[in-house]
Design a protein around this motif. Structure first.
Motif, PDB file in Angstrom:
ATOM      1  N   GLY A  34      22.431 -30.685  12.543  1.00  0.00           N
ATOM      2  CA  GLY A  34      21.190 -31.426  12.731  1.00  0.00           C
ATOM      3  C   GLY A  34      19.977 -30.658  12.248  1.00  0.00           C
ATOM      4  O   GLY A  34      19.071 -31.223  11.614  1.00  0.00           O
ATOM      5  N   PHE A  35      19.948 -29.360  12.530  1.00  0.00           N
ATOM      6  CA  PHE A  35      18.819 -28.541  12.078  1.00  0.00           C
ATOM      7  C   PHE A  35      18.777 -28.462  10.559  1.00  0.00           C
ATOM      8  O   PHE A  35      17.706 -28.619   9.943  1.00  0.00           O
ATOM      9  N   ALA A  92      24.254 -29.072  16.727  1.00  0.00           N
ATOM     10  CA  ALA A  92      22.959 -28.385  16.663  1.00  0.00           C
ATOM     11  C   ALA A  92      22.721 -27.786  15.277  1.00  0.00           C
ATOM     12  O   ALA A  92      21.614 -27.899  14.722  1.00  0.00           O
ATOM     13  N   SER A  93      23.758 -27.171  14.698  1.00  0.00           N
ATOM     14  CA  SER A  93      23.599 -26.532  13.387  1.00  0.00           C
ATOM     15  C   SER A  93      23.398 -27.562  12.281  1.00  0.00           C
ATOM     16  O   SER A  93      22.483 -27.438  11.451  1.00  0.00           O
ATOM     17  N   THR A  95      25.500 -36.005  11.094  1.00  0.00           N
ATOM     18  CA  THR A  95      25.305 -35.092  12.233  1.00  0.00           C
ATOM     19  C   THR A  95      26.393 -35.300  13.289  1.00  0.00           C
ATOM     20  O   THR A  95      27.276 -34.467  13.450  1.00  0.00           O
ATOM     21  N   VAL A 130      29.109 -29.296  20.279  1.00  0.00           N
ATOM     22  CA  VAL A 130      27.690 -29.011  20.533  1.00  0.00           C
ATOM     23  C   VAL A 130      27.137 -28.036  19.501  1.00  0.00           C
ATOM     24  O   VAL A 130      26.035 -28.236  18.952  1.00  0.00           O
ATOM     25  N   VAL A 131      27.882 -26.968  19.206  1.00  0.00           N
ATOM     26  CA  VAL A 131      27.399 -25.975  18.236  1.00  0.00           C
ATOM     27  C   VAL A 131      27.291 -26.586  16.838  1.00  0.00           C
ATOM     28  O   VAL A 131      26.306 -26.360  16.113  1.00  0.00           O
ATOM     29  N   VAL A 174      27.416 -20.463  12.575  1.00  0.00           N
ATOM     30  CA  VAL A 174      26.009 -20.857  12.500  1.00  0.00           C
ATOM     31  C   VAL A 174      25.341 -20.210  11.283  1.00  0.00           C
ATOM     32  O   VAL A 174      24.548 -20.847  10.573  1.00  0.00           O
ATOM     33  N   SER A 197      30.252 -33.689  13.123  1.00  0.00           N
ATOM     34  CA  SER A 197      30.477 -32.753  14.233  1.00  0.00           C
ATOM     35  C   SER A 197      31.740 -33.129  15.001  1.00  0.00           C
ATOM     36  O   SER A 197      32.519 -32.261  15.407  1.00  0.00           O
TER      37      SER A 197
END
Length: 294
Positions: free
Chosen positions: A159-160, A156-157, A186, A152-153, A65, A190
């Motif tokens: 996408g942000f 989220a990373s 995204t 998932v991780v 992250v 992923s």
């Protein structure tokens, strides 16, 4: 005068037969713990407990992250600082997330290897196989739990970072990404990185050695690109082009429509390639898991 005789030993009294309690293996005993047939859900719960309780998960995902956010946002900030209102005209602002994900993929591969290979190093695999003798179920549970966590991780990373970069570079003339470009930058990337980590997990199951499997996977990530850079002769042109086109860094760049070569994989091709590699390695890992002792 007669000598008194000792009393004759009495035969033991017959012990009445006790009926075994229904469902219990011992006569007259019923277990207070309900006996249920184990299934994949139990193996998934076990693997989830293991992956979230070991320190290696927190370290590898934390560094992942940090790299994705730090490198991605730094790249966007540098472009924003050195660009005017028209220098980025027509460029896709999502493409600058590539650099952080490329470095972060090493962390996902490392975690994938440790998910299986570390159990062989510590001997914990014997406990795992004793608790769940079905080796197919163990491998499936490890694969499902790891894939879900990695996806998932990463989602989220990435996408942000994508949202921040688009808002950061909107004044530089960069175009607004389409819905398909958002989806590939995204969800698509992923899925690819989660499959790359799953491939590493399966390699760790085959090799059963953490350092060796991590080294091999880093070689798979970087070696084709490095070898291609040193193939300068005319006779090796086709080999050099093939290594460029199918290297993992180039396949990652395809998700941003920014391939390093004009030919080779395009669209969703990298995802199908990685899915095929992971499926083939899964079959090999399962065959070896069944034939070898723990």
């Amino acid at each position: 005068m007669s000598t008194p005789q000792p009393p004759m030993p009495q035969a033991p009294a017959a012990v009445p037969h006790r009926q075994a309690a229904p469902g219990g293996p011992y006569p007259g005993y019923t277990s207070p713990i309900p006996v249920v047939r184990t299934h994949l859900g139990h193996a998934l719960a076990s693997e989830w407990t293991k992956i979230r309780s070991v320190r290696s998960t927190m370290w590898t995902l934390g560094v992942f992250v940090l790299l994705v956010l730090g490198v991605g946002l730094l790249a966007g900030a540098l472009v924003d600082a050195h660009s005017d209102s028209s220098s980025m005209s027509g460029e896709n602002p999502l493409s600058f997330g590539f650099f952080g994900l490329l470095l972060g993929s090493i962390c996902i591969m490392t975690l994938g290897v440790l998910t299986t290979a570390s159990e062989y190093g510590t001997g914990m695999i014997r406990t795992t196989m004793t608790a769940c003798p079905s080796r197919a179920r163990v491998l499936a549970a490890k694969s499902i739990v790891f894939f879900a966590v990695a996806f998932v991780v990463t989602l989220a990373s990435s996408g942000f970072v994508a949202m921040v970069q688009v808002s950061m570079l909107e004044d530089t003339g960069a175009r607004s990404p389409s819905g398909g470009e958002w989806f590939k930058a995204t969800v698509g990337i992923s899925l690819y990185i989660a499959l790359l980590g799953l491939l590493s997990l399966l390699v760790g199951s085959v090799i059963r050695h953490s350092a060796g499997a991590v080294t091999l996977m880093i070689g798979v990530l970087l070696a084709p690109l490095v070898l291609a850079l040193f193939m300068a002769t005319e006779s090796l042109n086709k080999v050099r082009e093939w290594l460029f086109e199918y290297s993992i860094p180039n396949q990652l760049s395809v998700f941003y429509a920014n391939s390093l070569s004009e030919s080779g994989p395009s669209g969703w091709d990298p995802l199908w390639i990685m899915l095929g590699l992971a499926a083939a390695m899964y079959a090999g890992a399962y065959a070896l898991l069944r034939s070898r002792d723990v």
